[in-house]
Motif scaffolding. Structure first.
Motif, short mmCIF file in Angstrom:
data_model
loop_
_atom_site.label_atom_id
_atom_site.label_comp_id
_atom_site.label_asym_id
_atom_site.label_seq_id
_atom_site.Cartn_x
_atom_site.Cartn_y
_atom_site.Cartn_z
N PHE A 1 -6.61 -3.39 5.79
CA PHE A 1 -7.53 -4.27 6.52
C PHE A 1 -8.28 -5.20 5.58
CE2 PHE A 1 -11.80 -5.15 8.11
CZ PHE A 1 -11.48 -5.83 9.27
N VAL A 2 -8.80 -4.66 4.49
CA VAL A 2 -9.58 -5.47 3.55
C VAL A 2 -8.70 -6.54 2.91
CG1 VAL A 2 -10.84 -5.40 1.36
CG2 VAL A 2 -11.33 -3.73 3.13
N ILE A 3 -7.49 -6.17 2.50
CA ILE A 3 -6.58 -7.15 1.88
C ILE A 3 -6.23 -8.26 2.87
CG2 ILE A 3 -4.25 -7.48 0.96
CD1 ILE A 3 -4.50 -4.69 -0.31
N THR B 1 0.82 -1.21 0.00
CA THR B 1 0.00 0.00 0.00
C THR B 1 0.86 1.26 0.00
OG1 THR B 1 -0.24 -0.16 2.40
CG2 THR B 1 -2.04 -1.04 1.07
N ASP B 2 1.99 1.22 0.71
CA ASP B 2 2.87 2.40 0.70
C ASP B 2 3.50 2.62 -0.68
OD1 ASP B 2 2.35 2.91 3.33
OD2 ASP B 2 4.24 2.06 4.09
N GLY B 3 3.84 1.53 -1.38
CA GLY B 3 4.51 1.65 -2.65
C GLY B 3 3.59 1.84 -3.84
N ILE C 1 -7.39 -12.25 2.50
CA ILE C 1 -6.41 -13.34 2.37
C ILE C 1 -6.52 -14.31 3.54
CG2 ILE C 1 -3.94 -13.85 2.35
CD1 ILE C 1 -3.60 -11.41 0.55
N LEU C 2 -6.71 -13.82 4.75
CA LEU C 2 -6.89 -14.72 5.89
C LEU C 2 -8.14 -15.57 5.72
CD1 LEU C 2 -5.85 -12.52 8.94
CD2 LEU C 2 -4.63 -14.44 7.92
N TYR C 3 -9.20 -14.97 5.21
CA TYR C 3 -10.43 -15.74 4.98
C TYR C 3 -10.19 -16.84 3.95
CZ TYR C 3 -15.12 -17.03 3.62
OH TYR C 3 -16.24 -17.75 3.32
N LEU C 4 -9.55 -16.46 2.84
CA LEU C 4 -9.33 -17.43 1.77
C LEU C 4 -8.30 -18.49 2.14
CD1 LEU C 4 -9.38 -15.02 -1.30
CD2 LEU C 4 -11.17 -16.61 -0.58
N THR D 1 -5.64 4.14 3.21
CA THR D 1 -4.61 3.10 3.16
C THR D 1 -4.83 2.05 4.24
OG1 THR D 1 -3.01 4.68 2.26
CG2 THR D 1 -2.12 2.69 3.26
N ALA D 2 -5.14 2.48 5.45
CA ALA D 2 -5.40 1.53 6.54
C ALA D 2 -6.62 0.67 6.24
CB ALA D 2 -5.58 2.28 7.85
N ALA D 3 -7.65 1.26 5.65
CA ALA D 3 -8.84 0.49 5.29
C ALA D 3 -8.51 -0.55 4.21
CB ALA D 3 -9.95 1.42 4.81
#
Length: 134
Positions: free
Chosen positions: A79-81, A35-37, A85-88, A74-76
């Motif tokens: 969180f979504v990413i 997200t930063d890059g 990924i944890l869900y999948l 960016t924080a949102a």
């Protein structure tokens, strides 16, 4: 007391949890770098010409009143990413495995369970050297 503490620490769940925390921290670093890059420069397109990025000032003459919206977005996105990924990677496979196990348990009849118990009791008698004869 120390033996109980040692047993607690060496339990599989505690070690698994520690590994999960370390891996989660490393994963957060990867997503943050992404997200930063990539995301932050894309958000800067919508910001002003200053170095502060996407946001606005509450009072035009006071730089301390600048509200930075970019880091919130960016924080949102982080969180979504991470949640996706944890869900999948974890929740979905664990749910499928649990459902398969429940289905397998439901498919067994009472007779099958009684046969398993009988076989386990027979194995126990054989391993005890025939001491428990019926």
């Amino acid at each position: 007391m120390l033996k109980g503490f040692k047993d607690f620490l060496l339990r599989g769940n505690v070690i698994d949890l520690a590994v999960a925390v370390v891996m989660g921290t490393a994963f957060v670093a990867i997503v943050t770098a992404f997200t930063d890059g990539i995301v932050n420069p894309l958000l800067a397109i919508f910001g002003g010409t200053n170095d502060l990025g996407l946001g606005f000032r509450i009072v035009a003459d006071k730089p301390a009143t600048y509200v930075a919206v970019g880091p919130i977005i960016t924080a949102a996105i982080n969180f979504v990413i991470i949640a996706a990924i944890l869900y999948l990677a974890l929740v979905l496979p664990a749910t499928k495995l649990r459902n398969r196990r429940v289905r397998d348990d439901a498919a067994r009849t009472d007779t099958d369970l009684l046969r398993e118990i009988r076989d386990l009791l027979a194995e126990g008698r054989e391993s005890a050297g025939g001491r428990h004869e019926s």
